[in-house]
Design an enzyme around this catalytic site. Structure first.
Site, PDB file in Angstrom:
ATOM      1  CG  ASN A 191      -0.308  -0.081   2.529  1.00 36.09           C
ATOM      2  OD1 ASN A 191       0.861   0.302   2.658  1.00 36.09           O
ATOM      3  ND2 ASN A 191      -1.008  -0.552   3.529  1.00 36.09           N
ATOM      4  CE  LYS A 199       2.177   3.416   8.526  1.00 33.52           C
ATOM      5  NZ  LYS A 199       2.598   2.083   8.997  1.00 33.52           N
ATOM      6  CG  ASP A 214      -5.651 -10.331   2.953  1.00 31.15           C
ATOM      7  OD1 ASP A 214      -4.429 -10.123   2.889  1.00 31.15           O
ATOM      8  OD2 ASP A 214      -6.260 -10.526   4.025  1.00 31.15           O
TER       9      ASP A 214
END
Ligand code: ATP
Ligand code: MG
Length: 341
Positions: free
Chosen positions: A211, A213, A281
């Site tokens: 992601n 971050k 996921d």
């Protein structure tokens, strides 16, 4: 060409082609346990509330949730992981069995099966209890784990490494997995859902799916805007020599870096957002299954973006079915997929 024109009919046909394809998933599997009830009184034993449990729910998490997503999409997940022994390992097996997943688990005596228990009263989380040992899996246990992987590779086109930092992914694991894949006649592609402290281990893989971050932390650079994300992505390519990078951007959808200089932006199709748990996921499971079915990477990511858009609109770690995917593709405005200049 700065835009990619989505052909709805072709995407719909692609969804039909997902059924029956196998995805090998190796990673940290866990049980998410939810104890729900009322907290009406204070304990006579200590100044803490007493929760009277009226519902006890178990869900499969981590790599198990990736397998669950593959299964809901009509694919065949092969899940390889580790667990402990005894009643908690039996609980993990039962929870996976409830989802129609037949795992191959290396049982490690003395190692706890990873279970995260949340105690919830009046819609409020009161306590979380973690049972886990995240120490590296090595020695004979790693040998056994990799032997299971080796057996599965003969008919595997895609290996998803779902790293939740609970001990499976180590330098030795990644090196041996990469060597086994390189030597396999099926030349399986390795996709990694990364965990920041392990970033340096994912050398030469087909694609990572961090992601924003994790993209920032993996690169050691800020990722607050498009320019910064592009620079961070370029740094990751340099560090790891991976083939592709898919940065998921939460409400902004995702950016697929075919190369450091060739990036596509896929905006989210989510209409409503209730719960973003597990969307990562869903992304790696869908991309993995699409690639296993022979779809090109950009189309695979577009389908994964649809699937993620569906699950964030549901409560809990949801999964998307082929029918839901087809419905979304047929009824929603197609996302404007553009080159990230
Ligand atoms: N707030 C949101 N609004 C719309 N779409 C979202 C939102 N959050 C996530 N998504 C969709 O889900 C995908 C993955 O989400 P995100 O970037 O949050 O991954 P993640 O942080 O890895 O998730 P996880 O918490 O499961 O690890 C995005 O690419 C996007 O398509
Ligand atoms: Mg994630």
């Amino acid at each position: 060409m700065n835009g990619y024109t989505i052909d709805k009919e072709r995407l719909l046909a692609s969804v039909a082609g997902l059924a029956g394809n196998e995805v090998l998933i190796v990673g940290d599997v866990m049980v998410d346990e939810y104890l729900m009830g009322d907290a009406e009184r204070i304990s006579p034993e200590a100044p803490v509330p007493v929760v009277h449990v009226t519902e006890d729910r178990h869900l499969v998490g981590g790599a198990g949730n990736v397998a669950r997503n593959v299964r809901t999409l009509g694919g065949v997940p092969r899940l390889i992981s580790v667990c402990g022994t005894g009643t908690r390992a039996a609980l993990l097996r039962r929870v996976l069995d409830n989802e129609g997943i037949e795992p191959q688990l290396v049982e490690i005596p003395g190692r706890p099966t990873t279970i995260k228990t949340r105690v919830i009263a009046r819609q409020q989380q009161m306590l979380r209890i973690d049972r886990e040992d995240a120490s590296p899996v090595g020695g004979v246990h790693l040998d056994r784990l990799l032997a299971l992987v080796q057996d599965a590779l003969a008919d595997t086109r895609v290996v998803v490494v779902s790293d939740y930092g609970k001990g499976i992914v180590t330098a030795s694991f990644m090196e041996r997995l990469s060597a086994m894949c390189a030597a396999s006649s099926t030349r399986p592609l390795i996709l990694v859902d990364p965990k920041t402290p392990n970033f340096h281990l994912y050398k030469g893989v087909h694609m990572l799916t961090p992601n924003t971050k994790e993209t920032s932390e993996g690169a050691g650079l800020p990722a607050g805007n498009r320019e910064q994300i592009r620079a961070a992505a370029a740094a990751i390519f340099r560090k790891l020599d991976c083939e592709h990078l898919l940065t998921t951007l939460g409400p902004q959808g995702m950016a697929l870096f075919m190369t450091p200089d060739d990036a596509w932006h896929v905006p989210t199709v989510a209409q409503k957002v209730y719960d973003v748990t597990g969307a990562g996921d869903t992304v790696i499971a869908t991309v993995g299954l699409c690639l296993a079915s022979g779809l090109p990477l950009l189309e695979s990511c577009i389908l994964a973006n649809y699937a993620a858009g569906i699950v964030v609109g549901q409560v809990g770690a949801a999964t998307a079915s082929p029918d839901e995917l087809r419905h979304a593709i047929a009824t929603l405005d197609v996302p404007q997929v553009n080159r990230w200049q």
